[in-house]
Design a protein around this motif. Structure first.
Motif: not given
Lengths: 517, 379, 430
Positions: A386-406
């Protein structure tokens, strides 16, 4: 159908917009579930998604009549047979066809001029209790709650990911509490990791999951400031592997290279050795500037630094070099034992919270990958994160700038390994569509932002294109479940957690315990 | 040079104002009446409230109306769809009909011209849509007209076949009214026909008479509301307009009233004619007729009671002063283009099947020229 | 005024079947107590598991009693709590007897506050004024429930130097190798004490808790091969001497070692049984064994052959001959490729067998009359979970073997029984 039950009649329309004249006084509501009986234990379930006025009286005449009344000239004048001449037309859509208690997607219109009634408990007999049931709430017709509980197969739902999109004040936190409460009662079928940035689920200051009858066996609570019987959230630095930072902290190539060198040389104690500036063996050297930056990053993310006595210290007390050696294993073992692990991250910096999540999630995921290759996965409970404020890890900008995460990896491949996400967000629109479509179940709460509604509707398992107004008008606790595990998008009423807690905690006399030793 | 429209219209309005001289309202103009009532203030009678009417009974009003429309037509034949309906009110409340009462009759009719005895005749055959209507339709012998029959002629012109084709419906309305009276009404109830009680066509008065006889026996009153009236005063003003002006001039103390105009006692028209304003807010006054013999047998109170019931039924805010029942019956009876399309398709289909469409269409084309012209100019 | 006390735990007197190791264990205890007298400590705290069982052999009891008596005569009070080994809920325990004789002061004395809450009597050491209380350990960490019931508020008003004695592993503080052992969260320890004298965990640690210290001295010698392996890997054994006035002034660990221990793991991964055999023999011949405890562990998955193919006796004999005081060679960590192959084979009878085994094993419950924790853990390791299925399949495959053509009946029986016992790993239990 008995005359008394009739609330309207089909008068026109097309498959996407059936018009039903409302019987006067029946006050149909947006979101009401209605039924057209088709005979031979066949029926169509209809849903109201629009209401408009209809009148036999021309507009001008109505305006005049209104003028007479408003201007006080209409004494003694009335609307004759108002219920016949002015009425409400409900715009409805067939959402399910039920034949012999089996629901399917409707492909026909109700019989012209069919009488329509409100839905009844018996009409929904096809909503049976599946294996591994999780209770979500009761079926809701408009604002009326039916005595029909909605259970979904928790294993299916959790492994195929859950999205809870809602803005503040629409009952998001209550929903998550209810979901966790019900999962707690499942007897170890679901291992759920809850990263709780608001420390709201355990019930530190009031009622919460801790009040569940099974809490003692199946609920584990970690906090940096634990209450009695709770665990201290302290993580040994040696549990942290370099790749846990992926997608959370950005390192330059030079920094990554330094990290690799230290990890190869010192293995689990790599962080400590970076901080202590231990020289690398075999004459390998790292630019002092690079190490300096790394140390500052560890200080800012982990809060780790060397004090004047050369002792490793942690500002937040979450990371330690001499305790918490088994915390990660404890958490993961608990999850694997089908427990719910709530981690109070309220006193953590954002990145530290994400890092801890990443460590646990990464560990459990690789463990489950191994179970799969060993052929032992079937014996293991389903895991949900359960992850709150999911865009912190699944947001388009996060995935684009920091790359894939778990998290992204789990969204893509988790279901194969029985690991799923329960993502909570106010901003669905910033999560990439590829991720959203992988999230099978959406528990949609009210949302006043049309962009967000659109993002949810566009990625739902059912065609929700007509539900825009309905979603906008969902009151606190009212939700719509859209999932490929349900035959149609089911409107539900989520019960209040406080009521459930009161219900499940009928006072009982516990036997007196003898304390010896 | 462009015509000076401002001047032309100004002239026109000035002239019209001169011609319509309300200074002399005159008296109702009738060529053939038993008795005329001059415009006198004291002749106005207020529509009383029920409590003011001694021995008041709340009675029912049955509103009868119908409509017809041409399905196919040519100068020598006209196929019509006819519908007659009724509705029942007690004051403003609608009364449900008894279970076994027919609420409407519908039939097709075919009127055609034939040549016999060196004269053109118009004959009509009726086709009820349900056998239950059969008895309520006029007999075909009553529907055979000599084209030079004055009652159907338009001035000196030979009657238009469509005018003749509507007669069947007109006759059926009388029969249906009698049927409704028998089935649904009782003593002191009233029937409200659409239009005057003038049985203008040959054979029509026989149907009216049957209604009068049946209702008189049962203590029911036959009345009629005319939306339009062609009556004049003897100064050439419209009667309705003149009464309205007169009422205003009198500054009456009451908002709703009725005014007797004339008593007519023709073979084909036996009526007491009133003009009435049924609500203070009403923009219109109407011509209202009560069957003469029945009227004469009523006490003043009973007449007051009829107007009271009518006024109660005219309090609908969307058309204040017009009986709501009339509007309902009108909407029920109205024949829509949609209805006509439906039957037209059926009839044409059948004609095609029987192979005689080419024959019918030759005759239809002669009327259609008009429609073709319209379509050419884009109307 | 600065006082000092000794804090030790997990003496496990009476442990070990191997007489040499049993003697070493008691010797370690005697060394500790002698040192305490030398140091003139004001009192001694034993944080549980003084004895290996509730009623150990009388010879060991006699040796222990003698030391306790000497300490008492020297004017040193010994405070004690029960550990998970030396308490019995149903039978008398030696601790109880010795306490009655005045050799100990047991510091756990629960008082019931209400149905769900208890508190503990606080004892004051007359000589130093230190306040001491504690919670005994119970088998299977039953004491966790007591901790949950413990009313923390009742200690809030205590002043002076306060000691809380306990015998439990703490989640946050336990070492990695205890990750699967039952333990409890730190937050169950009542806050506010100056010194938390811990026992149960066999390795040493010092941690801060509030303004106090949580200290585990670890076992003084150890009770199983794993403890000794840790000792061999430089885990220090001994006890603490704590100097205090109103708070801890000095914390000193006193190392004690009755003998030298050597531990070796031989990697058997991807080797044949005979390769491992020769590696073992070679190692045994190459070490100076005189006066040492020698522990050898064979570990890994054999590429060919079975664990039972490896004969450990020649190495044992050799080491003993070279003067080792005791030798232990463990095959517990050995697995064989051949067995795993069976587990992944096709859809036929093996799979059905496996299913049946799984079902039966799921219903298996450890006989509660078996009290010995080591036996319990051995049996459960062997039978519960995937291990049980493998064992059952191994046994079936052993027992399925036919008599060979040239094999006499006696030899055949010996072979089958031997192989079966090897699968059951009974030698490990010793």
């Amino acid at each position: 159908m008995q005359d008394l039950e009739i609330v309207g009649q089909v008068i026109a329309g097309d498959i996407a917009n059936i018009l039903v004249r409302e019987k006067s006084g029946k006050k149909l509501e947006l979101g009401d579930l209605l039924v057209a009986e088709e005979g031979d234990s066949r029926l169509l379930i209809l849903k109201v998604y629009g209401l408009v006025y209809g009148s036999q009286v021309p507009q001008l005449a109505r305006e005049m009549a209104s003028g007479l009344k408003l201007e006080g000239l209409g004494a003694g004048l009335d609307y004759f047979e108002p219920h016949l001449r002015n009425y409400v037309i409900a715009e409805v859509k067939a959402i399910a066809q039920v034949i012999n208690n089996k629901a399917r997607i409707p492909k026909s219109l109700p019989t012209f001029f069919s009488a329509i009634r409100h839905i009844k408990k018996e009409d929904l007999a096809f909503l049976t209790k599946p294996d591994n049931p999780i209770f979500f709430g009761n079926v809701r017709s408009g604002s009326k709650v039916l005595d029909v509980p909605v259970f979904l197969n928790g294993s299916d739902v959790f492994t195929h990911h859950v999205l809870i999109p809602a803005t503040t004040g629409r009952g998001k936190s209550n929903l998550v509490k209810v979901l966790l409460w019900n999962a707690l009662g499942s007897g170890g079928k679901f291992g759920i990791l809850v990263l709780d940035p608001h420390d709201e689920y355990y019930g530190r200051h009031g009622k919460g999951l801790k009040d569940h009858p099974s809490a003692k066996q199946d609920l584990v609570y970690f906090s940096t400031t634990p209450v009695k019987a709770a665990n201290t959230l302290v993580i040994n630095l040696q549990s942290i592997k370099p790749w846990y930072f992926d997608g959370i902290v950005r390192f330059t190539d030079a920094q990554n290279d330094a990290i690799d060198q230290y990890y190869n040389a010192f293995n689990d104690t790599w962080i400590e050795n970076v901080i202590r500036d231990t020289p690398l063996p075999n004459g390998v050297t790292i630019a002092p500037r690079t190490l300096g930056v790394l140390r500052r990053k560890f200080d800012s993310v982990l809060g780790i630094y060397l004090d004047d006595a050369d002792q490793l210290q942690c500002r937040s007390k979450i990371f330690s070099d001499n305790s918490g050696e088994t915390t990660m294993q404890d958490i993961i073992n608990s999850l694997e034992a089908g427990k719910i692990v709530v981690i109070d991250t309220s006193r953590l910096l954002d990145q530290a919270e994400l890092l801890i999540g990443s460590i646990i999630v990464g560990d459990i995921f690789s463990r489950y990958q191994k179970y799969k290759s060993d052929g032992r996965l079937n014996d293991k409970p389903v895991i949900s994160i359960v992850i709150e404020e999911a865009p912190r890890v699944l947001g388009t900008n996060v995935l684009e700038s920091s790359g894939d995460n778990i998290y992204n990896t789990i969204a893509r491949e988790g279901r194969k390994f029985k690991v799923g996400l329960t993502a909570i967000t106010q901003l669905t629109s910033v999560i990439p569509k590829t991720v959203l479509t992988n999230i099978n179940t959406k528990i949609i709460l009210g949302n006043e932002m049309s962009v967000e509604r659109r993002a949810v509707m566009d990625s739902a398992s059912q065609d929700l294109s007509d539900e825009d107004r309905t979603i906008a008008s969902l009151d606190k606790g009212e939700a719509i479940i859209s999932s490929s595990f349900v035959k149609f998008a089911i409107p539900i009423q989520i019960p209040l957690i406080d009521e459930i807690i009161a219900e499940d905690n009928e006072p009982q006399n516990s036997p007196k315990r003898r304390v010896v030793g | 040079m462009l015509p000076d429209l401002t001047r032309i219209t100004a002239d026109l309005i000035r002239d019209l104002d001169e011609k319509i001289n309300e200074l002399a309202l005159g008296e109702p103009h009738f060529s053939n009446v038993l008795r005329k009532y001059p415009f006198k203030k004291e002749n106005f009678r207020p529509v009383l409230q029920e409590r003011a009417i001694e021995g008041h009974t709340t009675s029912k009003l049955a509103f009868i109306d119908g409509g017809n429309g041409e399905i196919l037509g040519a100068p020598n034949f006209s196929i019509q769809f006819n519908r007659i309906c009724y509705c029942l009110f007690k004051g403003k409340e609608r009364i449900q009909k008894s279970k076994d009462t027919i609420d409407r009759i519908e039939f097709l009719s075919c009127t055609y011209s034939s040549f016999r005895n060196k004269e053109i005749y118009y004959d009509t055959i009726t086709y009820p849509l349900s056998s239950t209507f059969q008895n309520l339709l006029p007999s075909e012998s009553d529907l055979s007209f000599d084209s030079s029959d004055r009652s159907i002629m338009d001035g000196r012109e030979r009657a238009d076949i469509r005018r003749v084709a509507s007669i069947a419906r007109r006759f059926a309305e009388w029969s249906f009214a009698a049927y409704v009276a028998q089935k649904e009404l009782e003593k002191s109830d009233a029937i409200v026909m659409d239009g005057t009680l003038h049985a203008a066509f040959t054979h029509e008065s026989a149907y009216a008479k049957k209604l009068y006889e049946a209702t008189t026996e049962a203590g029911i009153t036959v009345t009629g509301v005319a939306k339009t009236s062609r009556l004049f005063t003897d100064t050439g003003l419209s009667l309705i307009g003149a009464v309205q002006k007169f009422a205003e001039d009198c500054k009456l103390a009451f908002g709703s009233w009725y005014l007797p105009i004339a008593e007519v006692a023709d073979m084909d028209h036996q009526a007491m004619i009133f003009v009435t304003k049924l609500n203070q807010q009403a923009k219109h006054v109407f011509r209202y007729e009560i069957q003469r013999d029945q009227h004469n047998a009523l006490t003043l109170k009973e007449i007051d009671n009829i107007f009271f019931m009518l006024a109660e039924n005219s309090r609908d805010i969307t058309f204040a002063g017009y009986p709501f029942g009339c509007a309902v019956a009108d909407s029920y009876g109205r024949v829509s283009e949609h209805d006509l399309e439906y039957y037209r398709a059926l009839v044409m289909g059948e004609a095609g099947k029987q192979g005689n469409w080419p024959k019918f269409s030759r005759h239809i084309q002669s009327v259609d020229a008009h429609e073709i012209l319209n379509s050419l100019v884009g109307l | 005024m600065v006082y000092k006390f000794a804090h030790l735990s997990d003496c496990h007197i009476g442990a070990w079947r191997d007489t040499t190791l049993k003697e070493m264990n008691i010797k370690a205890f005697e060394m500790v107590f002698d040192r305490c007298m030398e140091e003139k400590v004001d009192f001694i705290i034993i944080a549980g598991d003084f004895f290996e069982s509730n009623m150990p052999d009388l010879e060991s009891v006699q040796r222990a009693t003698e030391k306790l008596r000497q300490v008492k005569d020297a004017g040193i009070t010994t405070y004690i709590i029960y550990g998970s080994h030396d308490y019995s809920a149903t039978k008398l325990s030696m601790i109880h007897i010795l306490e009655s004789a005045g050799l100990f002061r047991k510091v756990m004395e629960p008082q019931t506050l209400d149905n769900n809450r208890i508190t503990l009597t606080v004892f004051t050491d007359i000589k130093t004024g230190a306040k001491i209380t504690g919670m005994s350990g119970r088998a299977l960490s039953l004491e966790k429930t007591y901790f949950e019931m413990l009313d923390h508020e009742s200690f809030a008003e205590l002043d002076g130097f306060k000691i809380f004695v306990f015998h439990s592993a703490i989640n946050e503080l336990r070492p990695k190798d205890l990750a699967h052992a039952t333990s409890m969260p730190l937050s169950l320890l009542p806050p506010g004490f100056s010194y938390y004298a811990g026992g149960h965990v066999h390795s040493r640690s010092e941690n801060k808790y509030g303004n106090g210290l949580i200290v585990y001295p670890g076992c003084i010698f150890g009770t199983d091969a794993r403890d000794l392996e840790h000792t061999a890997r430089k885990e220090k054994r001994g006890f603490y001497i704590v100097e205090f006035d109103t708070q801890v002034k000095k914390l000193k660990f006193i190392e004690m070692s009755p003998c030298e221990i050597i531990s070796k793991t031989i990697d058997a991964d991807k080797k044949t049984a005979s390769q491992v055999q020769s590696a073992l023999d070679q190692y045994a011949s190459g070490i100076a064994a005189n006066g040492k405890v020698i522990l050898i562990r064979l570990q890994g998955t054999l590429s060919a052959g079975k664990p039972s193919d490896i004969d450990t006796n020649p190495a044992k004999e050799l080491l003993k001959k070279n003067g080792s005081i005791t030798v232990n060679i463990s095959k517990f960590g050995l697995a064989t490729q051949e067995v795993t192959k069976i587990a992944v084979m096709g859809e036929t009878k093996e799979q059905i067998e496996e299913k049946l085994f799984k079902q039966r094993l799921a219903a298996f419950k450890l006989d509660p009359s078996i009290k010995d924790l080591k036996v319990r853990s051995f049996v459960s390791k062997l039978l519960i979970g995937d291990g049980g299925t493998t064992l059952a399949k191994d046994l079936v495959s052993v027992l399925r073997d036919d008599q060979k053509d040239n094999e006499s009946k006696v030899i055949f029986e010996e072979r089958i029984v031997g192989d079966a016992l090897a699968k059951l790993k009974v030698d490990e239990l010793e």
